[in-house]
Design a protein around this motif. Structure first.
Motif, PDB file in Angstrom:
ATOM      1  N   VAL A 104       0.835  -1.212   0.000  1.00 29.04           N
ATOM      2  CA  VAL A 104       0.000   0.000   0.000  1.00 29.04           C
ATOM      3  C   VAL A 104       0.865   1.255   0.000  1.00 29.04           C
ATOM      4  O   VAL A 104       0.625   2.210  -0.739  1.00 29.04           O
ATOM      5  CB  VAL A 104      -0.958  -0.001   1.214  1.00 29.04           C
ATOM      6  CG1 VAL A 104      -1.682   1.338   1.328  1.00 29.04           C
ATOM      7  CG2 VAL A 104      -1.956  -1.137   1.086  1.00 29.04           C
ATOM      8  N   PHE A 105       1.904   1.250   0.828  1.00 31.88           N
ATOM      9  CA  PHE A 105       2.770   2.425   0.943  1.00 31.88           C
ATOM     10  C   PHE A 105       3.533   2.674  -0.362  1.00 31.88           C
ATOM     11  O   PHE A 105       3.687   3.826  -0.799  1.00 31.88           O
ATOM     12  CB  PHE A 105       3.747   2.243   2.101  1.00 31.88           C
ATOM     13  CG  PHE A 105       4.523   3.480   2.418  1.00 31.88           C
ATOM     14  CD1 PHE A 105       3.948   4.521   3.145  1.00 31.88           C
ATOM     15  CD2 PHE A 105       5.836   3.621   1.991  1.00 31.88           C
ATOM     16  CE1 PHE A 105       4.661   5.667   3.421  1.00 31.88           C
ATOM     17  CE2 PHE A 105       6.551   4.760   2.263  1.00 31.88           C
ATOM     18  CZ  PHE A 105       5.967   5.804   2.993  1.00 31.88           C
ATOM     19  N   ALA A 106       3.994   1.599  -0.996  1.00 30.34           N
ATOM     20  CA  ALA A 106       4.733   1.750  -2.261  1.00 30.34           C
ATOM     21  C   ALA A 106       3.843   2.333  -3.351  1.00 30.34           C
ATOM     22  O   ALA A 106       4.253   3.224  -4.107  1.00 30.34           O
ATOM     23  CB  ALA A 106       5.292   0.394  -2.691  1.00 30.34           C
ATOM     24  N   LEU A 107       2.599   1.845  -3.451  1.00 34.23           N
ATOM     25  CA  LEU A 107       1.678   2.372  -4.456  1.00 34.23           C
ATOM     26  C   LEU A 107       1.323   3.835  -4.173  1.00 34.23           C
ATOM     27  O   LEU A 107       1.201   4.650  -5.086  1.00 34.23           O
ATOM     28  CB  LEU A 107       0.409   1.524  -4.499  1.00 34.23           C
ATOM     29  CG  LEU A 107       0.557   0.133  -5.120  1.00 34.23           C
ATOM     30  CD1 LEU A 107      -0.735  -0.660  -4.983  1.00 34.23           C
ATOM     31  CD2 LEU A 107       0.963   0.251  -6.590  1.00 34.23           C
ATOM     32  N   LYS A 108       1.166   4.160  -2.908  1.00 35.68           N
ATOM     33  CA  LYS A 108       0.885   5.544  -2.531  1.00 35.68           C
ATOM     34  C   LYS A 108       2.049   6.452  -2.925  1.00 35.68           C
ATOM     35  O   LYS A 108       1.852   7.542  -3.491  1.00 35.68           O
ATOM     36  CB  LYS A 108       0.636   5.616  -1.028  1.00 35.68           C
ATOM     37  CG  LYS A 108       0.272   7.010  -0.518  1.00 35.68           C
ATOM     38  CD  LYS A 108       0.034   6.963   0.991  1.00 35.68           C
ATOM     39  CE  LYS A 108      -0.299   8.349   1.541  1.00 35.68           C
ATOM     40  NZ  LYS A 108      -0.507   8.308   3.017  1.00 35.68           N
TER      41      LYS A 108
END
Length: 356
Positions: A189-193
């Motif tokens: 999730v953090f990488a996509l954000k």
């Protein structure tokens, strides 16, 4: 000499023929930032859409491989077959996303210009290996802009990363204590954000860089009036080129006229449709026409004259007669000497009365 200098000055927009020739040579406006943005945006989109299916496929392949590692034959032929099988399964898992990212990369080039098939860039050129040319490119305007652009990208992206990581600083400390299965959802999730923010910032950088690259390319394609004339000869009197040359000449003539109006002795008008600016110095044989025009040009001549305190005299019959009978930089015909002399005499008396 001045006219020849103007003819050789590359100040005119390129013709369509010049732009087509540049395209054939492979000389096109291209921003590497736009291509990079398309690949980055495509990769981010593929991760959002296909990360689940890719992860499942790769997980299945490598879970079975690790679970049955002790049963795998180690002879040469078996290892070759195993490698081939793993390669096929990995390729099957990532083939569609990789293909779509490749299409995004092609789209990043196609959106900037038509497809070009040219071997011009492959031809050896001494300037590409010349140390002098290399130093000029190193300290050129384009190199400085690219350097500034690189610094700006690092600063912007670094700022975004810091802004995203700072609120999560407490959670990052605890990740090392968690199981890998618990860490992966957070990382995903953090990488996509993070990638989403990067894509947005890079969009602005890519747009600005494209306009800069296009402007640089367009300035490089500009032509001199002499080049347009030569092209006109080569195209055997192309009406569009002929009209273009006529517009350029008319535009330059108007500029010279307006520049000469402040030096005129008097402007004779009708009062809005015709205007003729005359210049007379003691010792001249006759007044000389320095500017003339109809309608909008006549009003512009009047505006410039009034701005520079050049007397404007309304005499409709004389304005029409002079406009029809005298050309720019020519002396007025003898038929109009008396009428013009009366006007200039009136202007001189007026100036003496005003103390000029």
């Amino acid at each position: 000499m001045a006219e020849q200098s103007e003819d050789n000055e590359k100040s005119e927009d390129p013709t369509q023929k010049r732009l087509d020739e540049a395209l054939q040579r492979g000389d096109v406006a291209k921003s590497q930032e736009v291509s990079t943005w398309f690949v980055l945006a495509g990769g981010t989109l593929m991760l959002m859409v296909f990360s689940g299916s890719m992860g499942t496929g790769l997980k299945s392949t490598f879970t079975g491989l690790i679970a049955n590692a002790h049963q795998i034959p180690t002879d040469g032929a078996s290892l070759v077959r195993l490698s081939s099988r793993i390669g096929v399964e990995v390729l099957a898992a990532v083939a569609i996303p990789v293909l779509l990212v490749a299409l995004f990369a092609v789209g990043g080039n196609v959106i900037q210009h038509r497809l070009v098939w040219s071997a011009e860039s492959l031809k050896p050129k001494f300037s590409k290996i010349s140390p002098v040319s290399g130093l000029k490119r190193l300290f050129s305007k384009v190199a400085l802009v690219n350097f500034a652009k690189g610094i700006a990208k690092i600063a912007l992206l670094g700022t975004v990363m810091a802004m995203l990581l700072w609120p999560e600083r407490d959670r990052l400390d605890t990740l090392v204590t968690l199981d890998v299965a618990a860490i992966l959802p957070f990382v995903s999730v953090f990488a996509l954000k993070m990638l989403g923010f990067v894509v947005v910032i890079m969009a602005f950088i890519a747009a600005a860089d494209f306009f800069f690259q296009y402007r640089q390319w367009f300035e490089k394609q500009k032509m001199s009036l002499q080049e347009i004339k030569e092209e006109f000869k080569q195209t055997d009197g192309d009406p569009m080129v002929k009209a273009r040359i006529r517009r350029i000449r008319e535009g330059r003539m108007r500029k010279r006229m307006m520049a000469a109006v402040p030096e005129a002795s008097v402007v004779i008008m009708n009062p809005t449709h015709y205007a003729v600016a005359l210049k007379y110095d003691r010792g001249d044989n006759a007044p000389v026409c320095v500017a003339k025009g109809l309608d909008a040009i006549a009003l512009k001549i009047r505006e410039v004259a009034e701005a520079h305190n050049v007397p404007v005299v309304e005499n409709p019959p004389l304005a029409r007669a002079l406009h029809a009978s005298v050309e720019i930089d020519q002396e007025i015909p003898a038929d109009h000497y008396r009428a013009v002399a009366e006007v200039i005499g009136y202007v001189m008396r007026l100036r003496r009365g005003l103390g000029h």
